[in-house]
Motif scaffolding. Structure first.
Motif, mmCIF file in Angstrom:
data_model
loop_
_atom_site.group_PDB
_atom_site.id
_atom_site.type_symbol
_atom_site.label_atom_id
_atom_site.label_comp_id
_atom_site.label_asym_id
_atom_site.label_seq_id
_atom_site.Cartn_x
_atom_site.Cartn_y
_atom_site.Cartn_z
ATOM 1 N N PRO A 24 0.745 -1.410 0.266
ATOM 2 C CA PRO A 24 0.002 -0.059 -0.103
ATOM 3 C C PRO A 24 0.803 1.296 -0.101
ATOM 4 O O PRO A 24 0.566 2.183 -0.490
ATOM 5 C CB PRO A 24 -0.680 0.006 1.470
ATOM 6 N N THR A 25 1.841 1.053 0.610
ATOM 7 C CA THR A 25 2.713 2.198 0.469
ATOM 8 C C THR A 25 3.301 2.907 -0.766
ATOM 9 O O THR A 25 3.153 4.015 -1.039
ATOM 10 C CB THR A 25 4.191 2.038 1.527
ATOM 11 N N ILE A 26 3.668 1.942 -1.577
ATOM 12 C CA ILE A 26 4.116 2.145 -2.856
ATOM 13 C C ILE A 26 2.810 2.753 -3.860
ATOM 14 O O ILE A 26 2.755 3.533 -4.576
ATOM 15 C CB ILE A 26 4.758 1.246 -3.589
ATOM 16 N N PHE A 27 1.817 1.887 -3.522
ATOM 17 C CA PHE A 27 0.547 2.130 -4.098
ATOM 18 C C PHE A 27 0.082 3.887 -3.781
ATOM 19 O O PHE A 27 -0.129 4.492 -4.746
ATOM 20 C CB PHE A 27 -0.642 1.503 -3.623
ATOM 21 N N TYR A 28 0.365 4.204 -2.710
ATOM 22 C CA TYR A 28 -0.249 5.414 -2.450
ATOM 23 C C TYR A 28 0.889 6.753 -3.170
ATOM 24 O O TYR A 28 0.602 7.510 -3.600
ATOM 25 C CB TYR A 28 -0.344 5.804 -1.080
ATOM 26 N N ALA A 29 2.205 6.024 -2.887
ATOM 27 C CA ALA A 29 3.426 6.960 -3.333
ATOM 28 C C ALA A 29 2.956 7.301 -4.786
ATOM 29 O O ALA A 29 3.252 8.343 -5.373
ATOM 30 C CB ALA A 29 4.563 6.217 -3.239
ATOM 31 N N ALA A 30 2.544 6.197 -5.677
ATOM 32 C CA ALA A 30 2.525 6.218 -7.011
ATOM 33 C C ALA A 30 1.345 7.446 -7.265
ATOM 34 O O ALA A 30 1.445 8.167 -8.431
ATOM 35 C CB ALA A 30 2.166 5.150 -7.791
ATOM 36 N N TRP A 31 0.186 7.381 -6.519
ATOM 37 C CA TRP A 31 -0.664 8.592 -6.747
ATOM 38 C C TRP A 31 -0.176 9.754 -6.414
ATOM 39 O O TRP A 31 -0.558 10.909 -7.147
ATOM 40 C CB TRP A 31 -2.012 7.919 -5.829
ATOM 41 N N ILE A 32 0.530 9.925 -5.360
ATOM 42 C CA ILE A 32 1.055 11.213 -5.096
ATOM 43 C C ILE A 32 2.093 11.746 -6.053
ATOM 44 O O ILE A 32 1.909 12.953 -6.698
ATOM 45 C CB ILE A 32 1.887 11.197 -3.526
ATOM 46 N N ALA A 33 2.914 10.863 -6.736
ATOM 47 C CA ALA A 33 3.979 11.134 -7.607
ATOM 48 C C ALA A 33 3.111 11.411 -8.881
ATOM 49 O O ALA A 33 3.642 12.592 -9.553
ATOM 50 C CB ALA A 33 4.713 9.832 -8.003
ATOM 51 N N GLY A 34 2.139 10.739 -9.215
ATOM 52 C CA GLY A 34 1.196 11.121 -10.446
ATOM 53 C C GLY A 34 0.721 12.726 -10.409
ATOM 54 O O GLY A 34 0.891 13.505 -11.345
ATOM 55 N N GLY A 35 0.376 12.986 -9.153
ATOM 56 C CA GLY A 35 -0.069 14.444 -8.965
ATOM 57 C C GLY A 35 1.104 15.457 -9.226
ATOM 58 O O GLY A 35 0.666 16.584 -9.722
ATOM 59 N N LEU A 36 2.063 15.239 -8.519
ATOM 60 C CA LEU A 36 3.140 16.258 -8.737
ATOM 61 C C LEU A 36 3.804 16.214 -10.083
ATOM 62 O O LEU A 36 4.175 17.154 -10.653
ATOM 63 C CB LEU A 36 4.401 15.721 -7.835
ATOM 64 N N ILE A 37 3.589 15.092 -10.920
ATOM 65 C CA ILE A 37 4.078 14.939 -12.154
ATOM 66 C C ILE A 37 3.081 15.812 -13.180
ATOM 67 O O ILE A 37 3.486 16.783 -13.833
ATOM 68 C CB ILE A 37 4.111 13.638 -12.752
ATOM 69 N N ALA A 38 1.896 15.758 -12.983
ATOM 70 C CA ALA A 38 0.730 16.718 -13.560
ATOM 71 C C ALA A 38 0.908 18.054 -13.153
ATOM 72 O O ALA A 38 0.851 18.700 -13.974
ATOM 73 C CB ALA A 38 -0.642 16.041 -12.910
ATOM 74 N N LEU A 39 1.245 18.354 -12.100
ATOM 75 C CA LEU A 39 1.677 19.728 -11.715
ATOM 76 C C LEU A 39 2.420 20.289 -12.404
ATOM 77 O O LEU A 39 2.536 21.494 -12.977
ATOM 78 C CB LEU A 39 1.924 19.845 -10.030
#
Length: 445
Positions: A24-39
């Protein structure tokens, strides 16, 4: 920004991300990273749009920064990628409606039979194609009809997002089967990196839409402050919203179960509110799918018409029905491409890899154009346009991220990647063939 990004992906792709990662840690990290990339991407596109406030999709931006053949090839694969996204989401709708007709919770043994599974897939394909045909007809009736339809379907989509978060307040227990496996031998760093890259493929699909900021740079009041504030606040809202929804998925369904789940929103409704809620939510979600199908059938034919205005596509692509103003040829061609992709791929996962691999080219080339456009339009620097801070770091992060995603897809699904490369090469060759024919005609005349 929120309305551009939040779409149908969040109702399906979390299962793909969970399947790709180990915890789950990597799971949530992927969603956070995706948001920062989108930014990073949204701010980059906002400056490009501010420096080049043009219509006609990405074509003029690419043509200005690169060779016209690159502009034609990339713009065409963006259209194919959009058609793939529509096909993928239509198949998601097919999965949910099939779940209503044949609930897996009641017919697990029957569904597990390979012959029956093939029949289910055929039903999903028929439903997906039917959705495209229906909204092809709606858009043939003109922009007013399709816009009114979109308003209704968008309200349903917003209600769906709220419904996905609501189980956090109703569920009485948490399920985390993955905890027992955490103490086992940890995978090597390269395996973490590989799984993270595969997870980002589905995350990238879910965060897509922010690139449309390229279109509103000229029309924003006080762009130096308004654009970065709007984008930053919008992306933060989206990250928090996606984390809440995904926490609800893991909390209610369980991380291990999420890996094999497809109709995740319906499964959540069933666990919290019962089987009848599962069916109702599945039907509502299908209407949300129709909203996405409709909006892409509204927008992409207009990009093709703009390419026709620039004499990149034949004149027939910009012809409108005299009564309804519908772009009949462009709409028909785009719809046919969507149907062909469904017949070819048949599965959501296959289309997901294909569309994101094509997107990687569009994202990298479009974001990279900022380095050329900044030099060519340096005279605009003090004219009040939006200029991103932390340049060139933000576009470099964005380009590196999508290069990483593209490489991950190539390693994990080489066949699909080679098909994508073939599509790009085919469009570039087509440009030079068409250019040679046009040049010969001009000489003869």
């Amino acid at each position: 920004m929120v309305s551009l990004v939040v779409g149908m992906g969040i109702f399906r792709t979390p299962a793909n991300v969970a399947q790709a990662v180990s915890s789950p840690t990597i799971f949530y990290a992927a969603w956070i990273a995706g948001g920062l990339i989108a930014l990073c991407g949204a701010l980059t596109y906002a400056e490009i749009g501010s420096r080049m406030p043009v219509t006609g999709g990405y074509y003029k931006v690419f043509a200005y920064a690169y060779h016209p053949s690159i502009a034609f090839g990339i713009n065409c694969i963006i259209l194919v990628s959009n058609a793939s996204s529509l096909a993928a989401v239509a198949l998601v709708g097919g999965e949910y409606i099939t779940g209503v007709l044949i609930p897996s919770s009641q017919n697990a043994a029957w569904i597990s039979n390979p012959a029956n599974a093939q029949s289910i897939q055929t039903i999903q394909i028929i439903i997906a194609i039917s959705a495209i045909i229906i909204f092809y007809g709606v858009n043939l009736l003109g922009l007013k009809m399709s816009a009114r339809t979109q308003n209704v379907l968008t309200v349903i989509k917003i209600l769906m997002v709220i419904a996905l978060i609501s189980p956090l307040f109703f569920a009485t227990s948490s399920v985390h089967p993955v905890i027992a496996s955490v103490s086992q031998t940890s995978p090597a760093f390269t395996e973490y990196l590989k799984s993270f890259g595969i997870g980002l493929v589905a995350v990238s699909f879910t965060y897509g839409g922010y690139q449309q900021t390229i279109n509103f740079g000229e029309e924003v009041i006080n762009p130096k402050k308004t654009i970065p504030r709007g984008i930053f606040i919008g992306i933060i809202i989206i990250i928090l919203l996606y984390l809440l929804i995904n926490y609800a998925y893991v909390n209610v369904i369980g991380f291990e179960e999420l890996k094999s789940a497809k109709n995740i929103a319906a499964i959540m409704a069933s666990k919290v509110f019962g089987i009848n809620a599962e069916r109702i939510l599945s039907v509502l979600l299908f209407f949300s799918v129709l909203a996405y199908v409709n909006i892409l059938l509204m927008s992409n034919p207009r990009v093709m018409a703009a390419m026709s205005d620039d004499e990149i596509l034949p004149p027939s692509f910009k012809k409108r029905n005299p009564k309804t103003e519908a772009l009949t040829t462009s709409l028909s061609v785009f719809s046919i491409i969507c149907v062909i992709i469904i017949f070819w791929a048949k599965k959501f996962d296959t289309i997901l890899s294909f569309t994101i691999f094509l997107d990687c080219f569009g994202m990298v080339f479009s974001a990279g154009s900022i380095f050329i456009i900044r030099k060519k339009t340096s005279y605009l620097n003090d004219s009040g346009i939006y200029m991103m801070k932390l340049y060139p770091l933000l576009p470099l992060i964005f380009i590196a991220a999508y290069t990483f995603v593209g490489i991950s897809i190539f390693i994990n699904d080489t066949k699909i990647s080679l098909i994508g490369l073939g599509v790009l090469a085919g469009f570039i060759i087509l440009y030079f063939v068409a250019y040679a024919i046009k040049k010969r005609k001009n000489v003869e005349n």
